[in-house]
Scaffold this motif. Structure first.
Motif, short mmCIF file in Angstrom:
data_model
loop_
_atom_site.label_atom_id
_atom_site.label_comp_id
_atom_site.label_asym_id
_atom_site.label_seq_id
_atom_site.Cartn_x
_atom_site.Cartn_y
_atom_site.Cartn_z
N VAL A 86 0.85 -1.19 0.00
CA VAL A 86 0.00 0.00 0.00
C VAL A 86 0.88 1.24 0.00
CG1 VAL A 86 -2.00 -1.11 1.07
CG2 VAL A 86 -0.25 -0.09 2.52
N ALA A 87 0.31 2.38 -0.36
CA ALA A 87 1.06 3.62 -0.47
C ALA A 87 1.56 4.13 0.88
CB ALA A 87 0.23 4.69 -1.16
N GLY A 88 0.84 3.82 1.94
CA GLY A 88 1.22 4.25 3.28
C GLY A 88 0.40 3.51 4.32
N ALA A 89 0.82 3.60 5.56
CA ALA A 89 0.12 2.91 6.64
C ALA A 89 -1.35 3.30 6.66
CB ALA A 89 0.76 3.24 7.98
N GLY A 90 -2.22 2.30 6.69
CA GLY A 90 -3.65 2.54 6.74
C GLY A 90 -4.30 2.86 5.41
N GLN A 91 -3.52 2.91 4.34
CA GLN A 91 -4.09 3.19 3.02
C GLN A 91 -4.84 1.96 2.51
OE1 GLN A 91 -3.88 6.25 1.26
NE2 GLN A 91 -3.31 6.84 3.33
N PRO A 92 -5.83 2.17 1.65
CA PRO A 92 -6.64 1.04 1.17
C PRO A 92 -5.91 0.18 0.14
CG PRO A 92 -7.34 3.06 0.11
CD PRO A 92 -6.30 3.45 1.14
N LEU A 93 -6.47 -1.02 -0.08
CA LEU A 93 -6.01 -1.85 -1.20
C LEU A 93 -6.08 -1.00 -2.46
CD1 LEU A 93 -7.93 -5.21 -0.66
CD2 LEU A 93 -5.56 -4.70 -0.11
N GLY A 94 -5.16 -1.20 -3.36
CA GLY A 94 -5.18 -0.46 -4.61
C GLY A 94 -4.57 0.93 -4.52
N SER A 95 -4.06 1.32 -3.34
CA SER A 95 -3.47 2.66 -3.21
C SER A 95 -2.07 2.74 -3.80
CB SER A 95 -3.45 3.10 -1.75
OG SER A 95 -2.61 2.25 -0.97
N PHE A 96 -1.43 1.61 -4.01
CA PHE A 96 -0.10 1.61 -4.63
C PHE A 96 -0.29 1.34 -6.12
CE2 PHE A 96 4.05 0.05 -5.87
CZ PHE A 96 4.89 0.93 -5.20
N PRO A 97 0.24 2.19 -6.98
CA PRO A 97 0.01 2.04 -8.43
C PRO A 97 0.57 0.72 -8.98
CG PRO A 97 1.25 4.06 -7.95
CD PRO A 97 1.08 3.32 -6.66
N PRO A 98 -0.27 -0.07 -9.66
CA PRO A 98 0.19 -1.36 -10.19
C PRO A 98 1.41 -1.24 -11.10
CG PRO A 98 -2.18 -1.17 -10.43
CD PRO A 98 -1.68 0.16 -9.95
N GLN A 99 1.50 -0.16 -11.85
CA GLN A 99 2.63 -0.01 -12.78
C GLN A 99 3.95 0.24 -12.05
OE1 GLN A 99 0.00 1.99 -12.53
NE2 GLN A 99 0.65 4.13 -12.49
N SER A 100 3.89 0.52 -10.75
CA SER A 100 5.10 0.74 -9.96
C SER A 100 5.59 -0.52 -9.25
CB SER A 100 4.85 1.84 -8.92
OG SER A 100 4.57 3.06 -9.57
N MET A 101 4.88 -1.62 -9.37
CA MET A 101 5.27 -2.88 -8.71
C MET A 101 6.58 -3.38 -9.32
SD MET A 101 2.81 -3.51 -6.51
CE MET A 101 3.32 -5.13 -6.05
N ARG A 102 7.49 -3.84 -8.46
CA ARG A 102 8.77 -4.37 -8.93
C ARG A 102 9.22 -5.53 -8.04
NH1 ARG A 102 7.39 -1.56 -12.39
NH2 ARG A 102 8.39 0.24 -13.32
N ILE A 103 9.64 -6.62 -8.68
CA ILE A 103 10.29 -7.71 -7.95
C ILE A 103 11.59 -7.14 -7.37
CG2 ILE A 103 11.43 -9.97 -8.18
CD1 ILE A 103 8.42 -10.18 -8.59
N GLY A 104 11.87 -7.46 -6.14
CA GLY A 104 13.09 -6.98 -5.49
C GLY A 104 12.94 -5.65 -4.78
N ALA A 105 11.79 -4.98 -4.91
CA ALA A 105 11.59 -3.69 -4.24
C ALA A 105 11.69 -3.86 -2.73
CB ALA A 105 10.23 -3.10 -4.63
#
Length: 137
Positions: free
Chosen positions: A100-119
């Motif tokens: 998630v984008a930050g503590a307490g943020q909802p599902l989907g708050s982190f942009p899917p296009q920013s997902m990375r293996i190893g992050a």
């Protein structure tokens, strides 16, 4: 939304999570960290165990982005990610959760296009559940 159903072996994990702590089971004899929790150490076969705090830091080992069709409560929140995080202290331990984008943020708050293996990520807690947030340098 579905909630975890703790069993006898895993109940302490959820009790600590409700307090905002990430702990994993460790063998009381050889010290080997293990997850999922179980009554017997797979390393030395001891039945002694304890719960050890871990840093909550790790890296994204794998992920998926869920899209409809899903269960109705989840479809309303899609797209959202599910990550598998490898813990720094025990790379063989991999925990499942959401980034998630930050503590307490909802599902989907982190942009899917920013997902990375190893992050690099760290654990946060919301409503008794561990979630993961990007670790800032």
């Amino acid at each position: 939304m579905l909630r975890p159903v703790p069993d006898t072996d895993g109940a302490p994990f959820w009790e600590y999570a409700a307090q905002g702590e990430l702990r994993v089971q460790a063998c009381g004899d050889c010290g080997e960290l293990r997850f999922p929790p179980r009554p017997c150490c797979p390393h030395c076969q001891s039945f002694e165990s304890e719960w050890r705090a871990v840093s909550g830091r790790g890296r994204v080992w794998s992920y998926v982005v869920a899209h409809p069709p899903l269960l109705p409560d989840y479809a309303a929140q899609a797209p959202y990610n599910v990550v598998v995080v490898e813990l720094d202290e025990a790379p063989r331990i991999r925990l499942v959760g959401n980034l998630v984008a930050g503590a307490g943020q909802p599902l989907g708050s982190f942009p899917p296009q920013s997902m990375r293996i190893g992050a690099r990520v760290r654990a946060v807690f919301h409503d008794g559940l561990p979630q993961w947030v990007p670790e800032r340098p």
